[in-house]
Design an enzyme around this catalytic site. Sequence first.
Site, PDB file in Angstrom:
ATOM      1  N   SER A   1      -3.822   8.786  -2.454  1.00 47.21           N
ATOM      2  CA  SER A   1      -3.377  10.163  -2.186  1.00 47.21           C
ATOM      3  C   SER A   1      -4.547  11.088  -1.910  1.00 47.21           C
ATOM      4  CB  SER A   1      -2.619  10.687  -3.409  1.00 47.21           C
ATOM      5  OG  SER A   1      -2.267  12.039  -3.225  1.00 47.21           O
TER       6      SER A   1
ATOM      7  N   TYR B   1      -2.383  12.294 -12.267  1.00 49.70           N
ATOM      8  CA  TYR B   1      -1.897  11.604 -11.062  1.00 49.70           C
ATOM      9  C   TYR B   1      -3.086  11.235 -10.174  1.00 49.70           C
ATOM     10  CZ  TYR B   1       0.487  11.090  -6.513  1.00 49.70           C
ATOM     11  OH  TYR B   1       0.936  10.630  -5.303  1.00 49.70           O
TER      12      TYR B   1
HETATM   13  N1  LIG Z   1       5.132  12.068  -0.765  1.00 47.95           N
HETATM   14  C1  LIG Z   1       3.888  12.485  -0.839  1.00 47.95           C
HETATM   15  O1  LIG Z   1       3.608  13.657  -0.563  1.00 47.95           O
HETATM   16  C2  LIG Z   1       2.793  11.525  -1.226  1.00 47.95           C
HETATM   17  C3  LIG Z   1       1.474  11.941  -1.042  1.00 47.95           C
HETATM   18  C4  LIG Z   1       0.435  11.074  -1.393  1.00 47.95           C
HETATM   19  C5  LIG Z   1       0.736   9.830  -1.917  1.00 47.95           C
HETATM   20  N2  LIG Z   1       2.021   9.450  -2.090  1.00 47.95           N
HETATM   21  C6  LIG Z   1       2.267   8.115  -2.668  1.00 47.95           C
HETATM   22  O2  LIG Z   1       3.097   7.403  -1.792  1.00 47.95           O
HETATM   23  C7  LIG Z   1       3.748   6.358  -2.509  1.00 47.95           C
HETATM   24  C8  LIG Z   1       5.213   6.319  -2.102  1.00 47.95           C
HETATM   25  O3  LIG Z   1       5.867   7.483  -2.577  1.00 47.95           O
HETATM   26  P1  LIG Z   1       6.871   8.344  -1.679  1.00 47.95           P
HETATM   27  O4  LIG Z   1       6.224   9.624  -1.398  1.00 47.95           O
HETATM   28  O5  LIG Z   1       7.401   7.526  -0.597  1.00 47.95           O
HETATM   29  O6  LIG Z   1       8.000   8.693  -2.781  1.00 47.95           O
HETATM   30  P2  LIG Z   1       9.424   8.057  -3.088  1.00 47.95           P
HETATM   31  O7  LIG Z   1      10.349   8.292  -1.950  1.00 47.95           O
HETATM   32  O8  LIG Z   1       9.792   8.619  -4.423  1.00 47.95           O
HETATM   33  O9  LIG Z   1       9.123   6.522  -3.217  1.00 47.95           O
HETATM   34  C9  LIG Z   1       8.538   5.969  -4.360  1.00 47.95           C
HETATM   35  C10 LIG Z   1       8.895   4.499  -4.404  1.00 47.95           C
HETATM   36  O10 LIG Z   1       8.260   3.923  -5.561  1.00 47.95           O
HETATM   37  C11 LIG Z   1       9.229   3.135  -6.212  1.00 47.95           C
HETATM   38  N3  LIG Z   1       8.931   2.988  -7.639  1.00 47.95           N
HETATM   39  C12 LIG Z   1       8.759   3.934  -8.578  1.00 47.95           C
HETATM   40  N4  LIG Z   1       8.529   3.382  -9.774  1.00 47.95           N
HETATM   41  C13 LIG Z   1       8.561   2.028  -9.578  1.00 47.95           C
HETATM   42  C14 LIG Z   1       8.416   0.898 -10.434  1.00 47.95           C
HETATM   43  N5  LIG Z   1       8.187   1.010 -11.748  1.00 47.95           N
HETATM   44  N6  LIG Z   1       8.506  -0.334  -9.886  1.00 47.95           N
HETATM   45  C15 LIG Z   1       8.758  -0.482  -8.556  1.00 47.95           C
HETATM   46  N7  LIG Z   1       8.902   0.545  -7.714  1.00 47.95           N
HETATM   47  C16 LIG Z   1       8.817   1.778  -8.222  1.00 47.95           C
HETATM   48  C17 LIG Z   1      10.564   3.821  -5.976  1.00 47.95           C
HETATM   49  O11 LIG Z   1      11.614   2.880  -6.040  1.00 47.95           O
HETATM   50  P3  LIG Z   1      12.605   2.658  -7.280  1.00 47.95           P
HETATM   51  O12 LIG Z   1      12.797   3.982  -7.952  1.00 47.95           O
HETATM   52  O13 LIG Z   1      13.830   2.126  -6.615  1.00 47.95           O
HETATM   53  O14 LIG Z   1      11.941   1.632  -8.150  1.00 47.95           O
HETATM   54  C18 LIG Z   1      10.386   4.278  -4.528  1.00 47.95           C
HETATM   55  O15 LIG Z   1      10.754   3.239  -3.649  1.00 47.95           O
HETATM   56  C19 LIG Z   1       3.504   6.648  -3.980  1.00 47.95           C
HETATM   57  O16 LIG Z   1       2.487   5.792  -4.460  1.00 47.95           O
HETATM   58  C20 LIG Z   1       3.029   8.095  -3.978  1.00 47.95           C
HETATM   59  O17 LIG Z   1       2.198   8.363  -5.081  1.00 47.95           O
HETATM   60  C21 LIG Z   1       3.062  10.276  -1.750  1.00 47.95           C
END
Ligand SMILES: NC(=O)c1ccc[n+]([C@@H]2O[C@H](COP(=O)([O-])OP(=O)(O)OC[C@H]3O[C@@H](n4cnc5c(N)ncnc54)[C@H](OP(=O)(O)O)[C@@H]3O)[C@@H](O)[C@H]2O)c1
Length: 246
Positions: free
Chosen positions: A142, A155
Amino acid sequence: MTAISGKVVAITGASSGIGEATARLLAERGAAVVLGARRTERLDELAQDIRDRGGRAIACATDVARPEDLERLVDRAVAEFGRLDVLVSNAGIAKIGPMADLDVEGWSAMIDVNLRGVLHGIAAALPVFRRQGRGHLVTTVSTSGLKIVPTQAVYAATKNAVRTFLEGLRQESTDGVLRTTAVSPGFVRTELTDSMDNAHVREQIRRTMDELAIAPEAVARAIAFAIEQPHDVEIGEITIRPTVQG
Ligand SMILES: NC(=O)c1ccc[n+]([C@@H]2O[C@H](COP(=O)([O-])OP(=O)(O)OC[C@H]3O[C@@H](n4cnc5c(N)ncnc54)[C@H](OP(=O)(O)O)[C@@H]3O)[C@@H](O)[C@H]2O)c1
Protein backbone atom coordinates in the site's frame (compact mmCIF):
# COMPACT_ATOMS: atom_id res chain seq x y z
CA MET A 1 -2.01 -15.54 -27.21
CA THR A 2 -0.58 -13.30 -24.47
CA ALA A 3 2.40 -13.82 -22.16
CA ILE A 4 -0.16 -14.59 -19.46
CA SER A 5 -1.91 -17.28 -21.45
CA GLY A 6 -1.42 -20.73 -19.93
CA LYS A 7 -0.06 -19.46 -16.62
CA VAL A 8 -1.53 -20.82 -13.40
CA VAL A 9 -2.19 -18.05 -10.89
CA ALA A 10 -3.51 -18.42 -7.33
CA ILE A 11 -5.01 -15.26 -5.85
CA THR A 12 -5.89 -14.64 -2.20
CA GLY A 13 -8.60 -12.13 -1.42
CA ALA A 14 -10.24 -12.98 -4.74
CA SER A 15 -13.82 -12.59 -3.50
CA SER A 16 -13.94 -8.81 -4.05
CA GLY A 17 -12.07 -5.65 -5.00
CA ILE A 18 -8.55 -5.87 -6.38
CA GLY A 19 -8.38 -9.68 -6.10
CA GLU A 20 -11.60 -10.17 -8.04
CA ALA A 21 -10.60 -7.67 -10.74
CA THR A 22 -7.20 -9.37 -11.05
CA ALA A 23 -8.80 -12.80 -11.37
CA ARG A 24 -11.14 -11.58 -14.10
CA LEU A 25 -8.39 -9.83 -16.08
CA LEU A 26 -5.86 -12.68 -15.87
CA ALA A 27 -8.52 -15.25 -16.79
CA GLU A 28 -9.54 -13.09 -19.77
CA ARG A 29 -5.93 -13.11 -20.87
CA GLY A 30 -5.77 -16.90 -20.71
CA ALA A 31 -4.50 -17.72 -17.21
CA ALA A 32 -6.02 -20.50 -15.12
CA VAL A 33 -6.97 -18.86 -11.83
CA VAL A 34 -7.32 -20.43 -8.40
CA LEU A 35 -9.46 -18.19 -6.22
CA GLY A 36 -8.92 -18.05 -2.45
CA ALA A 37 -10.90 -16.18 0.24
CA ARG A 38 -13.31 -16.95 3.08
CA ARG A 39 -16.62 -15.96 1.39
CA THR A 40 -16.96 -19.13 -0.66
CA GLU A 41 -20.33 -18.22 -2.20
CA ARG A 42 -18.79 -15.20 -3.85
CA LEU A 43 -15.79 -17.24 -4.96
CA ASP A 44 -18.03 -19.93 -6.46
CA GLU A 45 -20.05 -17.30 -8.34
CA LEU A 46 -16.91 -15.64 -9.66
CA ALA A 47 -15.35 -18.95 -10.73
CA GLN A 48 -18.58 -19.91 -12.51
CA ASP A 49 -18.78 -16.53 -14.25
CA ILE A 50 -15.18 -16.85 -15.46
CA ARG A 51 -15.87 -20.38 -16.76
CA ASP A 52 -19.08 -19.19 -18.46
CA ARG A 53 -16.95 -16.69 -20.36
CA GLY A 54 -14.63 -19.46 -21.52
CA GLY A 55 -11.96 -19.05 -18.84
CA ARG A 56 -10.46 -21.54 -16.39
CA ALA A 57 -11.14 -20.96 -12.69
CA ILE A 58 -11.67 -22.89 -9.48
CA ALA A 59 -12.56 -21.68 -6.00
CA CYS A 60 -10.85 -22.80 -2.81
CA ALA A 61 -11.96 -21.71 0.68
CA THR A 62 -8.94 -19.97 2.20
CA ASP A 63 -8.36 -18.13 5.45
CA VAL A 64 -4.84 -16.75 5.02
CA ALA A 65 -4.36 -16.66 8.80
CA ARG A 66 -4.21 -20.46 8.65
CA PRO A 67 -1.02 -21.86 7.07
CA GLU A 68 -2.77 -25.13 6.16
CA ASP A 69 -5.30 -23.18 4.03
CA LEU A 70 -2.50 -21.73 1.91
CA GLU A 71 -1.05 -25.21 1.48
CA ARG A 72 -4.43 -26.38 0.28
CA LEU A 73 -4.74 -23.45 -2.15
CA VAL A 74 -1.33 -24.23 -3.67
CA ASP A 75 -2.07 -27.99 -3.73
CA ARG A 76 -5.37 -27.36 -5.55
CA ALA A 77 -3.55 -25.31 -8.21
CA VAL A 78 -1.05 -28.10 -8.80
CA ALA A 79 -3.67 -30.87 -8.67
CA GLU A 80 -6.08 -29.13 -11.09
CA PHE A 81 -3.72 -27.35 -13.45
CA GLY A 82 -0.38 -29.16 -13.04
CA ARG A 83 1.69 -26.30 -11.64
CA LEU A 84 1.63 -22.88 -9.96
CA ASP A 85 3.30 -20.01 -11.81
CA VAL A 86 2.20 -17.06 -9.68
CA LEU A 87 0.84 -16.52 -6.19
CA VAL A 88 -0.87 -13.14 -5.77
CA SER A 89 -0.96 -12.60 -1.99
CA ASN A 90 -3.59 -9.91 -1.99
CA ALA A 91 -5.89 -10.65 0.97
CA GLY A 92 -5.90 -7.79 3.43
CA ILE A 93 -7.88 -5.92 6.05
CA ALA A 94 -7.59 -2.34 7.28
CA LYS A 95 -8.61 -2.03 10.94
CA ILE A 96 -7.43 1.53 10.96
CA GLY A 97 -7.87 4.15 13.68
CA PRO A 98 -5.74 6.24 16.01
CA MET A 99 -3.24 4.18 18.00
CA ALA A 100 -4.71 5.79 21.13
CA ASP A 101 -7.82 3.63 20.57
CA LEU A 102 -5.62 0.73 21.74
CA ASP A 103 -7.41 -1.64 19.37
CA VAL A 104 -5.17 -4.57 20.26
CA GLU A 105 -7.57 -7.02 18.62
CA GLY A 106 -7.58 -5.05 15.36
CA TRP A 107 -3.79 -4.76 15.38
CA SER A 108 -3.49 -8.54 15.86
CA ALA A 109 -6.01 -9.23 13.12
CA MET A 110 -4.02 -7.06 10.67
CA ILE A 111 -0.81 -8.82 11.63
CA ASP A 112 -2.51 -12.20 11.14
CA VAL A 113 -3.96 -11.40 7.72
CA ASN A 114 -1.71 -8.77 6.13
CA LEU A 115 1.61 -10.07 7.45
CA ARG A 116 1.33 -13.70 8.55
CA GLY A 117 -1.04 -14.33 5.64
CA VAL A 118 1.67 -13.40 3.13
CA LEU A 119 4.29 -15.47 4.99
CA HIS A 120 1.94 -18.46 4.93
CA GLY A 121 1.63 -18.04 1.18
CA ILE A 122 5.39 -17.93 0.75
CA ALA A 123 5.81 -21.06 2.90
CA ALA A 124 3.27 -22.91 0.77
CA ALA A 125 4.39 -21.71 -2.67
CA LEU A 126 8.18 -21.58 -2.41
CA PRO A 127 8.78 -25.37 -2.42
CA VAL A 128 6.60 -25.67 -5.55
CA PHE A 129 8.43 -22.78 -7.26
CA ARG A 130 11.80 -24.37 -6.42
CA ARG A 131 10.68 -27.78 -7.69
CA GLN A 132 9.44 -26.23 -10.96
CA GLY A 133 12.57 -24.08 -11.34
CA ARG A 134 10.51 -20.89 -11.47
CA GLY A 135 7.74 -18.94 -9.80
CA HIS A 136 6.49 -15.43 -9.07
CA LEU A 137 5.25 -13.91 -5.82
CA VAL A 138 3.11 -10.79 -6.15
CA THR A 139 1.79 -9.01 -3.05
CA THR A 140 -0.55 -6.08 -2.61
CA VAL A 141 1.03 -3.68 -0.14
CA SER A 142 0.00 0.00 0.00
CA THR A 143 0.95 3.63 -0.44
CA SER A 144 0.07 3.81 3.28
CA GLY A 145 3.54 2.41 3.83
CA LEU A 146 5.15 5.09 1.64
CA LYS A 147 3.43 8.12 3.16
CA ILE A 148 2.68 7.42 6.83
CA VAL A 149 -0.49 9.24 7.91
CA PRO A 150 -2.49 9.35 11.17
CA THR A 151 -4.87 6.38 11.80
CA GLN A 152 -2.94 4.08 9.45
CA ALA A 153 0.19 3.41 11.52
CA VAL A 154 -0.26 -0.29 12.27
CA TYR A 155 -1.83 -1.03 8.87
CA ALA A 156 1.15 0.68 7.22
CA ALA A 157 3.52 -1.25 9.47
CA THR A 158 2.09 -4.59 8.33
CA LYS A 159 2.46 -3.53 4.69
CA ASN A 160 6.02 -2.31 5.20
CA ALA A 161 6.96 -5.52 7.01
CA VAL A 162 5.88 -7.39 3.87
CA ARG A 163 7.90 -4.98 1.69
CA THR A 164 10.93 -5.66 3.90
CA PHE A 165 10.87 -9.45 3.87
CA LEU A 166 10.10 -9.52 0.14
CA GLU A 167 13.28 -7.54 -0.50
CA GLY A 168 15.18 -9.94 1.79
CA LEU A 169 13.72 -12.91 -0.07
CA ARG A 170 14.68 -11.29 -3.37
CA GLN A 171 18.28 -10.89 -2.19
CA GLU A 172 18.32 -14.56 -1.18
CA SER A 173 16.85 -15.69 -4.51
CA THR A 174 19.17 -14.40 -7.20
CA ASP A 175 19.58 -17.87 -8.75
CA GLY A 176 16.85 -16.94 -11.24
CA VAL A 177 14.08 -19.15 -9.86
CA LEU A 178 11.96 -16.58 -8.07
CA ARG A 179 10.54 -13.20 -9.04
CA THR A 180 8.97 -10.95 -6.41
CA THR A 181 6.71 -7.94 -6.97
CA ALA A 182 5.23 -5.56 -4.40
CA VAL A 183 2.30 -3.54 -5.74
CA SER A 184 1.42 -0.40 -3.76
CA PRO A 185 -2.03 0.94 -4.54
CA GLY A 186 -3.30 4.29 -3.31
CA PHE A 187 -7.06 4.82 -2.91
CA VAL A 188 -8.94 2.11 -4.81
CA ARG A 189 -12.75 1.73 -4.91
CA THR A 190 -13.31 -1.60 -3.13
CA GLU A 191 -14.97 -3.08 -0.07
CA LEU A 192 -11.93 -2.48 2.12
CA THR A 193 -13.86 0.01 4.27
CA ASP A 194 -16.09 -2.87 5.44
CA SER A 195 -13.15 -4.13 7.51
CA MET A 196 -12.87 -0.78 9.35
CA ASP A 197 -14.46 -0.88 12.82
CA ASN A 198 -13.95 2.79 13.76
CA ALA A 199 -17.14 4.37 12.32
CA HIS A 200 -15.69 7.87 12.09
CA VAL A 201 -12.56 6.74 10.24
CA ARG A 202 -14.62 4.42 8.03
CA GLU A 203 -16.89 7.28 6.94
CA GLN A 204 -13.91 9.53 6.31
CA ILE A 205 -12.22 6.91 4.11
CA ARG A 206 -15.49 6.16 2.29
CA ARG A 207 -15.88 9.84 1.46
CA THR A 208 -12.31 10.02 0.16
CA MET A 209 -12.87 6.84 -1.87
CA ASP A 210 -16.04 8.32 -3.42
CA GLU A 211 -14.15 11.49 -4.21
CA LEU A 212 -10.96 10.21 -5.77
CA ALA A 213 -10.46 6.44 -5.72
CA ILE A 214 -9.51 4.60 -8.91
CA ALA A 215 -11.10 1.36 -10.10
CA PRO A 216 -9.65 -1.98 -8.95
CA GLU A 217 -9.12 -2.87 -12.63
CA ALA A 218 -6.30 -0.31 -12.68
CA VAL A 219 -4.40 -2.33 -10.07
CA ALA A 220 -5.24 -5.56 -11.89
CA ARG A 221 -3.57 -4.15 -15.02
CA ALA A 222 -0.44 -3.31 -13.00
CA ILE A 223 -0.33 -6.86 -11.62
CA ALA A 224 -0.79 -8.26 -15.14
CA PHE A 225 2.08 -6.06 -16.35
CA ALA A 226 4.44 -7.58 -13.76
CA ILE A 227 3.32 -11.12 -14.60
CA GLU A 228 3.56 -10.76 -18.38
CA GLN A 229 7.25 -9.77 -18.38
CA PRO A 230 9.69 -12.45 -19.52
CA HIS A 231 10.99 -14.49 -16.57
CA ASP A 232 14.40 -12.77 -16.60
CA VAL A 233 12.68 -9.41 -15.97
CA GLU A 234 11.52 -8.74 -12.43
CA ILE A 235 9.22 -5.80 -11.71
CA GLY A 236 10.11 -5.23 -8.05
CA GLU A 237 7.81 -2.39 -7.04
CA ILE A 238 4.82 -0.69 -8.64
CA THR A 239 3.08 2.32 -7.12
CA ILE A 240 -0.34 3.05 -8.58
CA ARG A 241 -2.52 5.79 -7.15
CA PRO A 242 -5.15 8.30 -8.29
CA THR A 243 -3.47 11.15 -10.13
CA VAL A 244 -5.12 13.57 -7.68
CA GLN A 245 -4.05 11.73 -4.48
CA GLY A 246 -1.75 13.73 -2.20
N1 LIG B 1 -8.70 -0.32 -1.53
C1 LIG B 1 -7.63 0.40 -1.29
O1 LIG B 1 -7.70 1.64 -1.29
C2 LIG B 1 -6.30 -0.27 -1.04
C3 LIG B 1 -5.16 0.54 -1.05
C4 LIG B 1 -3.91 -0.06 -0.82
C5 LIG B 1 -3.84 -1.42 -0.59
N2 LIG B 1 -4.96 -2.17 -0.59
C6 LIG B 1 -4.81 -3.62 -0.32
O2 LIG B 1 -5.39 -4.32 -1.38
C7 LIG B 1 -5.71 -5.64 -0.94
C8 LIG B 1 -7.10 -6.00 -1.44
O3 LIG B 1 -8.07 -5.21 -0.77
P1 LIG B 1 -9.28 -4.49 -1.53
O4 LIG B 1 -9.03 -3.05 -1.49
O5 LIG B 1 -9.55 -5.17 -2.79
O6 LIG B 1 -10.46 -4.73 -0.45
P2 LIG B 1 -11.64 -5.79 -0.38
O7 LIG B 1 -12.59 -5.58 -1.50
O8 LIG B 1 -12.15 -5.66 1.02
O9 LIG B 1 -10.90 -7.17 -0.56
C9 LIG B 1 -10.18 -7.77 0.48
C10 LIG B 1 -10.10 -9.25 0.19
O10 LIG B 1 -9.32 -9.86 1.24
C11 LIG B 1 -10.02 -11.02 1.64
N3 LIG B 1 -9.69 -11.38 3.02
C12 LIG B 1 -9.80 -10.66 4.15
N4 LIG B 1 -9.42 -11.37 5.22
C13 LIG B 1 -9.06 -12.60 4.74
C14 LIG B 1 -8.59 -13.80 5.34
N5 LIG B 1 -8.41 -13.92 6.66
N6 LIG B 1 -8.32 -14.86 4.54
C15 LIG B 1 -8.52 -14.78 3.20
N7 LIG B 1 -8.96 -13.67 2.58
C16 LIG B 1 -9.23 -12.61 3.35
C17 LIG B 1 -11.50 -10.70 1.47
O11 LIG B 1 -12.23 -11.89 1.27
P3 LIG B 1 -13.11 -12.65 2.37
O12 LIG B 1 -13.68 -11.62 3.29
O13 LIG B 1 -14.13 -13.35 1.53
O14 LIG B 1 -12.18 -13.62 3.05
C18 LIG B 1 -11.46 -9.91 0.17
O15 LIG B 1 -11.51 -10.79 -0.93
C19 LIG B 1 -5.56 -5.63 0.57
O16 LIG B 1 -4.34 -6.24 0.92
C20 LIG B 1 -5.53 -4.14 0.91
O17 LIG B 1 -4.81 -3.90 2.09
C21 LIG B 1 -6.19 -1.62 -0.81
